[in-house]
Design an enzyme around this catalytic site. Structure first.
Site, PDB file in Angstrom:
ATOM      1  CG  ASN A  13      -2.007   0.918   1.287  1.00 17.48           C
ATOM      2  OD1 ASN A  13      -2.632   1.075   2.325  1.00 17.48           O
ATOM      3  ND2 ASN A  13      -2.335   1.573   0.191  1.00 17.48           N
ATOM      4  CB  CYS A  77      -3.907   5.580   6.239  1.00 16.61           C
ATOM      5  SG  CYS A  77      -3.061   4.463   5.099  1.00 16.61           S
ATOM      6  CD  GLU A 219      -7.353   2.308   1.339  1.00 17.85           C
ATOM      7  OE1 GLU A 219      -6.983   3.191   2.133  1.00 17.85           O
ATOM      8  OE2 GLU A 219      -6.566   1.498   0.813  1.00 17.85           O
ATOM      9  CB  CYS A 228      -6.837  -1.431   3.491  1.00 12.28           C
ATOM     10  SG  CYS A 228      -7.649  -0.193   4.530  1.00 12.28           S
TER      11      CYS A 228
END
Length: 322
Positions: A13, A77, A219, A228
Site C-alpha cells: 500500500n 490509514c 478501499e 489496507c
C-alpha cells in the site's frame, strides 16, 4: 513549488511522505488535495495510493494527515501510519512515539524485523465503534454484526465497524472471493447509494488455518489496494468475534502485498508490519498547469529486495489456498 518526497509502502500500500515539519511549504488543503490527484496518478512516472503529510502537533510528536489518490482526506490509514511512524522515529531518534491523527492520538513503536532487513513498526488502531452512525450506515438497527444487507447481497453476512475509517467486513469462501461480487458491491456502496452516503471500505476475509487469514480490500477513495491497514485490523477483530481467532493472540494477516501481524485487544488493535522506503526525490510542481518534474531520484534498492523476499514467502503460503 519544489517538494522533497519519499515514496514508501506498508504491505504494498504505497504513499508519498511530504514533511511539513521541516519545510514551510504553506500548503492549503485544496493544494494538498490537488497534489494527491496529480502525483498519485499511476499513468505518470510517480503514482501511489495517497500522500502522507507529516506536520507539527501541539500535543504529540507529530501529526499525520492522509489524502487519497482521488483527493479526499481519510481519517486514518494503518499502513500509512507505520510509514509515518518510521519517518518520525528516525527523524527524532525515538523508539516509540505518539502520532496525532484526525480522530485520535496513536501510539507507535519500533519492532523486531518482520523479515530480515525489513523495517517493522507497530501502530495502534483505535478508536473502535460498532455504532452504524459512526460510519455512517443508514439502517434501522444500531449495529450490524454478521447481518444481512439484502440490497447488496442475499448470501453474504456483513459486520460494520469504524476504526475509525468505515468498514464492512464479510467472511467468505474461496468461490465467493474469486467471484465478481466484491467488485460489484464495492462500486455500489462507493457511488450514489442509500446505505453509505460517505462510501465505505469493503473487505472480503478468507480464513486459512487457525491464526491465519487472507484479506482483500476495496478501499474508499482508492479502489482495490495491495493492502489496507485499518481493514486488516478490523478483519482480525471480526474473526475474533466469530471465534475463528482469539483476542490477545497474534493473527497472521496475508494480503496481495505481503503480510502483517495483528493482535486484537479489548479497546484497540495492534497492527505490526513493514514500513519500507522505495525512493526519495525532488518534485517541481506546477499546480496551475497540473504538471510536475522529478529530479534527484534515489532508490532504496536494498529495502526493495528485502521486501521482495517477504512477498515471495507470503505468496507461497497463499498459493496453498487461492
Amino acid at each position: 513549488m519544489e517538494l522533497n518526497i519519499i515514496k514508501c509502502h506498508g504491505s504494498g500500500n504505497d504513499f508519498f511522505i511530504i514533511d511539513e515539519m521541516a519545510h514551510s511549504y504553506e500548503l492549503t488543503d485544496q493544494q494538498r488535495s490537488s497534489l494527491a490527484i496529480l502525483l498519485c496518478n499511476r499513468e505518470t512516472e510517480l503514482g501511489a495510493d495517497g500522500i502522507l503529510f507529516v506536520q507539527m502537533s501541539e500535543h504529540a510528536d507529530a501529526c499525520m494527515r492522509v489524502f487519497n489518490s482521488d483527493g479526499s482526506e481519510a481519517s486514518m490509514c494503518g499502513n500509512g501510519l507505520r510509514c509515518v511512524a518510521r519517518y518520525v522515529c528516525e527523524k527524532l531518534s525515538l523508539k516509540e512515539a505518539v502520532i496525532e491523527t484526525m480522530k485520535a492520538d496513536l501510539q507507535v513503536s519500533v519492532q523486531d524485523d518482520l523479515h530480515d532487513g525489513v523495517p517493522t513498526y507497530m501502530v495502534e488502531i483505535s478508536p473502535i465503534s460498532f455504532n452504524v452512525k459512526d460510519l455512517p450506515l443508514h439502517i434501522e438497527e444500531k449495529e450490524l454484526i454478521q447481518g444481512k444487507l439484502p440490497t447488496l447481497s442475499k448470501e453474504l453476512a456483513f459486520t460494520a465497524l469504524a476504526v475509525p475509517n468505515p468498514h464492512i467486513i464479510s467472511v467468505v469462501n474461496k468461490e465467493q472471493l474469486q467471484s465478481s461480487i466484491q467488485k460489484k458491491l464495492s462500486e455500489t456502496v462507493n457511488g450514489p447509494n442509500d446505505l453509505f452516503p460517505d462510501g465505505v471500505n469493503v473487505s472480503f476475509v478468507l480464513p486459512l488455518r487457525k491464526g491465519e487469514i487472507y484479506v482483500r480490500t476495496f478501499e474508499r477513495g482508492v479502489g482495490f489496494t495491495n493492502a489496507c491497514g485499518t481493514a486488516m485490523s478490523a478483519s482480525s477483530l471480526v474473526t475474533c468475534l466469530l471465534d475463528l481467532n482469539q483476542k490477545e493472540e497474534i493473527i497472521q494477516v496475508y494480503n496481495n502485498g505481503g503480510k502483517v501481524r495483528c493482535v486484537v485487544h479489548e479497546d484497540h488493535i495492534d497492527l505490526i508490519g513493514n514500513a519500507s522506503y522505495v525512493f526519495s526525490c525532488y518534485v517541481k510542481v506546477d499546480l496551475d498547469g497540473s504538471a510536475f518534474r522529478v529530479t534527484n531520484k534515489q532508490e532504496y534498492n536494498e529495502e526493495i529486495n528485502r521486501y521482495k523476499e517477504l512477498e515471495k514467502i507470503a505468496a507461497s503460503v497463499l498459493g496453498e489456498y487461492l
